[in-house]
Design a protein around this motif. Sequence first.
Motif, PDB file in Angstrom:
ATOM      1  N   ALA A 484       0.863  -1.176   0.000  1.00 36.52           N
ATOM      2  CA  ALA A 484       0.000   0.000   0.000  1.00 36.52           C
ATOM      3  C   ALA A 484       0.895   1.219   0.000  1.00 36.52           C
ATOM      4  CB  ALA A 484      -0.893   0.012   1.240  1.00 36.52           C
ATOM      5  N   ILE A 485       0.363   2.336  -0.441  1.00 39.47           N
ATOM      6  CA  ILE A 485       1.103   3.600  -0.323  1.00 39.47           C
ATOM      7  C   ILE A 485       0.373   4.422   0.721  1.00 39.47           C
ATOM      8  CG2 ILE A 485       1.899   5.694  -1.500  1.00 39.47           C
ATOM      9  CD1 ILE A 485       1.904   4.080  -4.116  1.00 39.47           C
ATOM     10  N   ARG A 486       0.925   4.482   1.896  1.00 39.68           N
ATOM     11  CA  ARG A 486       0.312   5.248   2.977  1.00 39.68           C
ATOM     12  C   ARG A 486       1.351   5.526   4.049  1.00 39.68           C
ATOM     13  NH1 ARG A 486      -4.764   2.718   4.138  1.00 39.68           N
ATOM     14  NH2 ARG A 486      -4.711   3.934   6.042  1.00 39.68           N
ATOM     15  N   GLN A 487       1.000   6.378   5.011  1.00 39.43           N
ATOM     16  CA  GLN A 487       1.941   6.725   6.077  1.00 39.43           C
ATOM     17  C   GLN A 487       2.288   5.522   6.947  1.00 39.43           C
ATOM     18  OE1 GLN A 487       3.037  10.282   7.336  1.00 39.43           O
ATOM     19  NE2 GLN A 487       3.114  10.134   5.121  1.00 39.43           N
ATOM     20  N   GLU A 488       1.324   4.677   7.204  1.00 39.95           N
ATOM     21  CA  GLU A 488       1.553   3.523   8.070  1.00 39.95           C
ATOM     22  C   GLU A 488       2.619   2.615   7.458  1.00 39.95           C
ATOM     23  OE1 GLU A 488      -1.321   4.671   7.128  1.00 39.95           O
ATOM     24  OE2 GLU A 488      -2.602   4.903   8.892  1.00 39.95           O
ATOM     25  N   TYR A 489       3.472   2.082   8.311  1.00 37.08           N
ATOM     26  CA  TYR A 489       4.523   1.204   7.824  1.00 37.08           C
ATOM     27  C   TYR A 489       3.927  -0.098   7.294  1.00 37.08           C
ATOM     28  CZ  TYR A 489       8.649  -1.700   7.638  1.00 37.08           C
ATOM     29  OH  TYR A 489       9.657  -2.528   7.201  1.00 37.08           O
ATOM     30  N   ASN A 490       4.378  -0.503   6.120  1.00 38.91           N
ATOM     31  CA  ASN A 490       3.973  -1.763   5.507  1.00 38.91           C
ATOM     32  C   ASN A 490       5.253  -2.313   4.903  1.00 38.91           C
ATOM     33  OD1 ASN A 490       3.314  -3.558   3.315  1.00 38.91           O
ATOM     34  ND2 ASN A 490       1.225  -2.811   3.358  1.00 38.91           N
ATOM     35  N   GLU A 491       5.638  -3.501   5.347  1.00 38.14           N
ATOM     36  CA  GLU A 491       6.970  -4.007   4.982  1.00 38.14           C
ATOM     37  C   GLU A 491       7.080  -4.426   3.523  1.00 38.14           C
ATOM     38  OE1 GLU A 491       7.744  -7.560   7.224  1.00 38.14           O
ATOM     39  OE2 GLU A 491       6.106  -8.634   6.266  1.00 38.14           O
ATOM     40  N   ASN A 492       5.959  -4.525   2.825  1.00 37.17           N
ATOM     41  CA  ASN A 492       5.996  -5.044   1.459  1.00 37.17           C
ATOM     42  C   ASN A 492       6.494  -4.003   0.469  1.00 37.17           C
ATOM     43  OD1 ASN A 492       4.730  -7.818   1.812  1.00 37.17           O
ATOM     44  ND2 ASN A 492       3.294  -6.477   2.898  1.00 37.17           N
ATOM     45  N   LEU A 493       7.427  -4.425  -0.367  1.00 34.16           N
ATOM     46  CA  LEU A 493       8.026  -3.519  -1.338  1.00 34.16           C
ATOM     47  C   LEU A 493       7.045  -3.202  -2.465  1.00 34.16           C
ATOM     48  CD1 LEU A 493      11.548  -5.173  -1.794  1.00 34.16           C
ATOM     49  CD2 LEU A 493      10.760  -3.602  -0.018  1.00 34.16           C
ATOM     50  N   ILE A 494       7.252  -2.046  -3.090  1.00 32.49           N
ATOM     51  CA  ILE A 494       6.541  -1.693  -4.314  1.00 32.49           C
ATOM     52  C   ILE A 494       7.435  -2.186  -5.457  1.00 32.49           C
ATOM     53  CG2 ILE A 494       5.555   0.194  -5.664  1.00 32.49           C
ATOM     54  CD1 ILE A 494       4.265  -0.049  -2.887  1.00 32.49           C
ATOM     55  N   VAL A 495       6.963  -3.168  -6.209  1.00 33.89           N
ATOM     56  CA  VAL A 495       7.816  -3.770  -7.256  1.00 33.89           C
ATOM     57  C   VAL A 495       7.099  -3.764  -8.601  1.00 33.89           C
ATOM     58  CG1 VAL A 495       9.040  -5.214  -5.579  1.00 33.89           C
ATOM     59  CG2 VAL A 495       7.030  -6.124  -6.760  1.00 33.89           C
ATOM     60  N   PRO A 496       7.859  -3.874  -9.680  1.00 29.87           N
ATOM     61  CA  PRO A 496       7.262  -3.823 -11.019  1.00 29.87           C
ATOM     62  C   PRO A 496       6.130  -4.837 -11.191  1.00 29.87           C
ATOM     63  CG  PRO A 496       9.614  -3.611 -11.204  1.00 29.87           C
ATOM     64  CD  PRO A 496       9.328  -3.938  -9.764  1.00 29.87           C
ATOM     65  N   GLY A 497       5.059  -4.398 -11.811  1.00 27.83           N
ATOM     66  CA  GLY A 497       3.899  -5.249 -12.051  1.00 27.83           C
ATOM     67  C   GLY A 497       2.768  -4.992 -11.066  1.00 27.83           C
ATOM     68  N   MET A 498       3.071  -4.343  -9.952  1.00 27.03           N
ATOM     69  CA  MET A 498       2.005  -4.041  -8.992  1.00 27.03           C
ATOM     70  C   MET A 498       1.132  -2.916  -9.537  1.00 27.03           C
ATOM     71  SD  MET A 498       3.823  -4.219  -5.283  1.00 27.03           S
ATOM     72  CE  MET A 498       4.058  -5.808  -4.451  1.00 27.03           C
ATOM     73  N   VAL A 499      -0.175  -3.091  -9.379  1.00 24.89           N
ATOM     74  CA  VAL A 499      -1.117  -2.067  -9.810  1.00 24.89           C
ATOM     75  C   VAL A 499      -1.675  -1.402  -8.559  1.00 24.89           C
ATOM     76  CG1 VAL A 499      -3.337  -1.668 -10.946  1.00 24.89           C
ATOM     77  CG2 VAL A 499      -1.639  -3.174 -12.001  1.00 24.89           C
ATOM     78  N   LEU A 500      -1.556  -0.084  -8.516  1.00 21.45           N
ATOM     79  CA  LEU A 500      -1.931   0.672  -7.319  1.00 21.45           C
ATOM     80  C   LEU A 500      -2.767   1.890  -7.685  1.00 21.45           C
ATOM     81  CD1 LEU A 500       1.672   0.471  -6.045  1.00 21.45           C
ATOM     82  CD2 LEU A 500      -0.202   0.071  -4.444  1.00 21.45           C
ATOM     83  N   SER A 501      -3.585   2.315  -6.753  1.00 20.79           N
ATOM     84  CA  SER A 501      -4.269   3.594  -6.953  1.00 20.79           C
ATOM     85  C   SER A 501      -3.363   4.721  -6.474  1.00 20.79           C
ATOM     86  CB  SER A 501      -5.602   3.623  -6.199  1.00 20.79           C
ATOM     87  OG  SER A 501      -5.390   3.704  -4.807  1.00 20.79           O
ATOM     88  N   ASN A 502      -3.651   5.919  -6.923  1.00 21.60           N
ATOM     89  CA  ASN A 502      -2.913   7.131  -6.539  1.00 21.60           C
ATOM     90  C   ASN A 502      -3.991   8.166  -6.313  1.00 21.60           C
ATOM     91  OD1 ASN A 502      -1.562   9.577  -6.517  1.00 21.60           O
ATOM     92  ND2 ASN A 502      -0.445   9.242  -8.439  1.00 21.60           N
ATOM     93  N   GLU A 503      -4.366   8.389  -5.061  1.00 18.25           N
ATOM     94  CA  GLU A 503      -5.570   9.174  -4.805  1.00 18.25           C
ATOM     95  C   GLU A 503      -5.476  10.153  -3.647  1.00 18.25           C
ATOM     96  OE1 GLU A 503      -8.908   6.691  -3.419  1.00 18.25           O
ATOM     97  OE2 GLU A 503      -7.628   4.942  -3.642  1.00 18.25           O
ATOM     98  N   PRO A 504      -4.567  11.123  -3.745  1.00 18.56           N
ATOM     99  CA  PRO A 504      -4.581  12.178  -2.736  1.00 18.56           C
ATOM    100  C   PRO A 504      -5.888  12.976  -2.833  1.00 18.56           C
ATOM    101  CG  PRO A 504      -3.047  12.726  -4.503  1.00 18.56           C
ATOM    102  CD  PRO A 504      -3.505  11.318  -4.739  1.00 18.56           C
ATOM    103  N   ALA A 505      -6.244  13.618  -1.749  1.00 16.83           N
ATOM    104  CA  ALA A 505      -7.559  14.254  -1.697  1.00 16.83           C
ATOM    105  C   ALA A 505      -7.551  15.385  -0.686  1.00 16.83           C
ATOM    106  CB  ALA A 505      -8.593  13.206  -1.286  1.00 16.83           C
ATOM    107  N   PHE A 506      -8.584  16.149  -0.712  1.00 14.35           N
ATOM    108  CA  PHE A 506      -8.733  17.224   0.269  1.00 14.35           C
ATOM    109  C   PHE A 506     -10.223  17.465   0.507  1.00 14.35           C
ATOM    110  CE2 PHE A 506      -8.795  21.831   1.432  1.00 14.35           C
ATOM    111  CZ  PHE A 506      -8.156  21.673   2.653  1.00 14.35           C
ATOM    112  N   TYR A 507     -10.572  17.585   1.776  1.00 15.68           N
ATOM    113  CA  TYR A 507     -11.990  17.711   2.124  1.00 15.68           C
ATOM    114  C   TYR A 507     -12.207  18.948   2.980  1.00 15.68           C
ATOM    115  CZ  TYR A 507     -11.326  12.889   0.735  1.00 15.68           C
ATOM    116  OH  TYR A 507     -10.945  11.772   0.034  1.00 15.68           O
ATOM    117  N   ARG A 508     -13.012  19.866   2.490  1.00 15.25           N
ATOM    118  CA  ARG A 508     -13.437  20.989   3.338  1.00 15.25           C
ATOM    119  C   ARG A 508     -14.822  20.646   3.835  1.00 15.25           C
ATOM    120  NH1 ARG A 508      -9.823  25.117   3.928  1.00 15.25           N
ATOM    121  NH2 ARG A 508      -8.520  25.496   2.110  1.00 15.25           N
ATOM    122  N   GLU A 509     -14.857  20.220   5.113  1.00 15.64           N
ATOM    123  CA  GLU A 509     -16.094  19.708   5.694  1.00 15.64           C
ATOM    124  C   GLU A 509     -17.240  20.689   5.515  1.00 15.64           C
ATOM    125  OE1 GLU A 509     -15.295  17.867   9.593  1.00 15.64           O
ATOM    126  OE2 GLU A 509     -17.476  17.944   9.866  1.00 15.64           O
ATOM    127  N   GLY A 510     -18.357  20.164   5.062  1.00 16.30           N
ATOM    128  CA  GLY A 510     -19.539  20.998   4.881  1.00 16.30           C
ATOM    129  C   GLY A 510     -19.510  21.799   3.597  1.00 16.30           C
TER     130      GLY A 510
END
Lengths: 592, 592
Positions: A484-510
Motif C-alpha cells: 500500500a502507499i500510505r503513512q503507516e509502515y507496511n513491509e511489502n516492497l513496491i515492485v514492477p507489475g504491482m497495480v496501485l491507486s494514486n488518490e490524494p484528496a482534500f476535504y473541506r467539511e460541509g
Amino acid sequence: MNTIQDRIFRLRAEMEKAGVDAFVITGTDPHASEYLPERWKTRAFISGFNGSFGSVVVTKTEAGLWTDTRYFLQAENELSGSGIKLHKLRVPEAVSMEDWLAATLAPGSVVGIDPQTISLAGFRNLESTLEKKKINIRETDDLLDRIWENRAALPENPVFDFPVEFSGWSRAEKQKMLAGLLAENNADLHVVTMLDELAWLFNLRGSDVNYNPVFTGFGLVGETEMLLFTDQKKIPQALKEQLQNEGIELKEYISFLRYLGQVQNRKIYVDPSTVNYSVYSSVCGKNAFVEGTSLVAHLKSVKNETELAGFRKTMVRDGVALIKFIYWLKTHVGKKRITEYVAGRKLAELRSEQENFVGESFTPIVGYKAHGAMVHLSVNEENALEIEPEGILLFDSGGQYLDGTTDITRTVAIGPVTEQQKRDFTIVLKGMIRLSLAEFPYGTKGCHLDILARKAMWENGMNYGHGTGHGIGHFLNVHEGPMAIRQEYNENLIVPGMVLSNEPAFYREGLYGLRTENMMVCVEKQVTGFGRFLGFETLSVCPIDTTLIVKDLLDEKELAWLNNYHKKINQLLKPVLPTDLHAFLDELTREI
Amino acid sequence: MNTIQDRIFRLRAEMEKAGVDAFVITGTDPHASEYLPERWKTRAFISGFNGSFGSVVVTKTEAGLWTDTRYFLQAENELSGSGIKLHKLRVPEAVSMEDWLAATLAPGSVVGIDPQTISLAGFRNLESTLEKKKINIRETDDLLDRIWENRAALPENPVFDFPVEFSGWSRAEKQKMLAGLLAENNADLHVVTMLDELAWLFNLRGSDVNYNPVFTGFGLVGETEMLLFTDQKKIPQALKEQLQNEGIELKEYISFLRYLGQVQNRKIYVDPSTVNYSVYSSVCGKNAFVEGTSLVAHLKSVKNETELAGFRKTMVRDGVALIKFIYWLKTHVGKKRITEYVAGRKLAELRSEQENFVGESFTPIVGYKAHGAMVHLSVNEENALEIEPEGILLFDSGGQYLDGTTDITRTVAIGPVTEQQKRDFTIVLKGMIRLSLAEFPYGTKGCHLDILARKAMWENGMNYGHGTGHGIGHFLNVHEGPMAIRQEYNENLIVPGMVLSNEPAFYREGLYGLRTENMMVCVEKQVTGFGRFLGFETLSVCPIDTTLIVKDLLDEKELAWLNNYHKKINQLLKPVLPTDLHAFLDELTREI
C-alpha cells in the motif's frame, strides 16, 4: 423493544447457555472478507450498524460497537435507540475492544467467540490482553445462527472458469510458482482462505459477493496437490471435469475443517492476519507452521503481461464510458433533475455498454458539494442531493471487466467555482502528479513514497486522513494487498507489475471534497551503478478537469505530465469514441 | 603464531574450563556504547579488527567476525592471517551470527557469553534462535579478562557538574519529568545504563570515552529516588556534597548489580535494546517490567530553550573555525605539503581556539579525491593523501563545546573540478535543501521524510547507502536516538526541539565523495484546521561551496534557500570574524 434490542436479548440467552459472560462479534466471515455475503453480515444483524468496519461486544449488561473515525456519524445514527454504546477507535482517548473487555470483566470471566470469525493474529491479541486479567476465551459455535431467523444461506452462485486468455498464467503455472515460494520459505503446503486469493490461484471466478467476482471456498496447495473446497453444486459439470483432469481435487466447502483435522507432519504456510482461528486450530499441534504474508497475495499482486495488457484495454473502455458520463453531466445538469444517485446509476449504465463489462467494482461514490467531503458517502434515492449547475462534483467509481478492474475518481466543475476551490484542487493534483512521476530504487516501500502525494498539501497546511494508494486486483477485488502507499509502515516492497491507486484528496467539511485518483502500474525505469530504479506508468484514461486548475501553481514537470497525459488520452480515446464526442474530447484534453 | 591466534588459543582453553563450545564476543560494553573505553575494546583485542561494529564468535575449531558493508575491506585487511573468517552482513546471502551458530553447533552444545555485553533484546534473539536447535546458552564471566594481559582498568577520569546555565533544566526538574513519564507508562523506576542518558539526567559530564563527554556509571531513578552508581573516586568532594544535598544517593559502580538484586516489587522501566542482560536478570523475577524505548532518551532528544540557545551560539564559533580552515586550505594547498591528516589536525586546532571548546566530537573524516568516497575513512599520518590544488575535498568533523555539540560536512573545490562533479554535487545539495525546507504534520516519522533528501538523486539514478539524519546530543554524543531520518522504519516521531543532522551524499568509488551536512532543529511551523505542522531550522553556520553548484539545476525555492542561508551566515559571522577574513566571507556567501 426494537429489533436490535430483541436480538441482543436473545443472544444473551444463548450466551447464558454457552456459559459465556461476553460475546464478541467481529463482523467478518471465515475468509476475512472486506465485502460480505448476506449470510455473514453479522455486525449489521446484531447492531443495525452498516459500516464496513467494527466489532460488537455483548456482555450480560452492556453492548458496544467499536469503529473508527470514518463511521462515527453513521454509527451514532444507526445505533440510536439500540442501547449499544459507540466506542471510538483512532482517537487519542481510544480504548480498544480487547482492553475494554479486560477492564470491564472480572477475573475468571469467559469471553465467547466463534473462532471462524477471527484471524489467528486477532485471536492471539485478544488472548494476550485477556490473560493478563485471567479472563478466559471460549470458542463457541456461531451463536448468532440460533437467533437469526431467515438467515441467508451460503451463496450458491455458479463458479466459472477464468481462462488463460485473461489470466495469463494457467493453474499449473501458478501452482508451480507457489510451490517455489513455499520451498523458499521452508514450507510445503499453503492454506488459502481469502476469497480473492482462491479465485486468482485457481483461475476461477464467481459472484458470491457484491462487487467482488469471487466465490466462497478454501484451498490447500502444495507442489503435488491442489485441493479446492467449495460447494460442489456451484461448479458446472464440464468445469468440474476440466479441473479434475488438471489434477485438482474438488471437495465440499463444509468438509474443509474436517479435512484439515487429518493433515499431519506438514510444514504449513499461513498468513496469521487473515487465516481464521478455526482453520489454524484444526491443523496446529500435528504440523509445523511458517507464518507470513500470504504467498498467494504476493504472487497475485505482481501482474503478468497478459493481465497488464487486459488492464490497458479495460482503461480505454472505461475511459469511453467516463467521457460519455462527463458529457451527459455537463449537457444535462440544470436542464433536468439529476441527483447524485441518478448520476451514479447513469455511470454504471454507460460502463455496462462496454465490452467485457461484468459489474461495478464498488458502490459508486458521487458527492456533490458538501457530500464530496464525506469520504465514505453512500447515497440512496432518498437522501441524494440534486446536482445543480454550480460548484464541484466528485465521483469515485469503477468497473469489473473480464480483462481488468477499474477504480477512478474525478472531480469536475459543474458550473462556476471559487478561486479557493481551484487552488485547493491544484494543490491536491500536484501531489497526484508527483507520485505519478516518482522514481525510486528497488527496495522502496509505500511509506517512503506517500509524502510525494502530500508534500504540496503539507506546505499549505492541508492534509487528508486516509491512505494514498491501495493495490487493485485483476478482475478481482478493488482493494488488495499486501502493499500500500500510505503513512503507516507496511513491509511489502513496491515492485514492477504491482497495480496501485494514486488518490490524494482534500476535504473541506460541509463545503466540498476534491480527489483525483488514477490507477498506476509500477515499472522498471533504469539500472545504474547504484541499483535498479523503478517508477509508475499511469493506467487510467480519463481527462482531469483543467478548468479547476490554477496553472501557475504547477511547476514545469507537473505541467508537462498533465499535457502529456491529456495528449495520450486523446490518442487512445479518439479512435473508439463516437465522432460526435470528438470535439468534446479535444476540449477536455486541450493543452494548458 | 601471531598475537591474535595466540589469544584465540588461550580463549579456547578458558572456554574448555567454562564448559562452553562457542563463545560470543559482541564487542560492546555494559552500557551499549558506540564509542568504547579502552577496557572494553574486546572486539579489537580478540580479532584485531578495529571497526565500530561487529561480533566475534570462537568455537572449538572456528572463529568468525560478523560485520556489515561499511567494514568489509577493513575487516579483510585486519583479519588477514588471524584465521578468523569474515561473515558479511547486510548482503543478500547474509547468515546472521545467531543463525550460523544454530547451523554449525550440534544439539546440546553450549554457547557462552558474558551477559554484561549483550542487550536484553540481543539475548532474547540469540536464545530463541538457539533453542530451536536445542543449543543452550551459558552466562559466563568475562572470559577475556583471564587472558588479557595489561588490560586497561575502568576509566577513572573525574566527573564534573554540568550547570543549569548550559543544561537548562536542573536534576530535580529532570527527575520530575521522568517521574511523570514513568507514571504515564505505568512504571515507577527507570534503569539508566546508557552513558549519555546518565550524563544528561544527572547533569554531569566526564571524559571516560573519546569524543563523548560521558563517564561510566549506572542510574536508578523514580519519583522519590535518584541513585547514581559510579566509581566514587571520580567525583570531586564538593560535587559529591552538592549531589547528596540534592538528595542523590551515590553508590559504587561495582555495587550496581548487587543493589539491583535487592530491588523488589517495583514496576521497572527498561529499554530492551540497550539494557544489558546482567542488569535485567538481576532484577527480573521479583519485579514487574515495562519495556520500551528509554524514557530518558525521549526526554534528552527534545532540546530545551537553553540547550538550543547554546547550540546556536556554538554554531557561530564553529563557523568561525570552519571559515578560517577553508581560508587556510585555499591559501596553502599547492604551496606547502598538506595531507588529509594535517588538514584534520588544523581543523581541530582552529576549533580549539574557540570559547567553550572541550574537544572534537568524533575523529574527523578528511577525504581527498577517492578517499572522499570512503564513508568510514580514517586516515593516519602514514596513509593520508596529500591535498593538491585540484579536485574535491570532503571534510566531516565536529566539536564538543560546553554549550553544544557540532557535526558538519562540507565538500569544497580545491582547484579545477569537472562538470560531472559539479552536477553530482548540485544534485546532492538539492536533497539537503529539500529536507531543510520540509513541512510536515505532527506524527511524521523519519522514514517518511527520508525521500526528500534522495528524490533528486533517485531521478538521476543515484543513491547513497547510509541514513540521512541522526540525532545529536547537547554537549553529549554526536549520535543519539531515539529518532532518525532514514529509510529504515523507526517508530519515533520527529518533534519540535529535536536536533538532527541532514547529510545526503554521493560517492563515486575510486574518484570522489560528495556530502553536505547541516544540523537542524525541528520547529513549529503552523497550526491549521488540518493539524499542527512542523519544519526545520538550520543550525549549522558555514557556507556551501557555490563554485561546485550548477545553478540551473536548482529550482527557485532551492536557490532562495541557499541565498538566504548564505546571507544569514554572513550576518552571523561578520561580527565575530577577524576583519582580514571579511572579504573572504563575502566571497563565500555571495548570492548566486
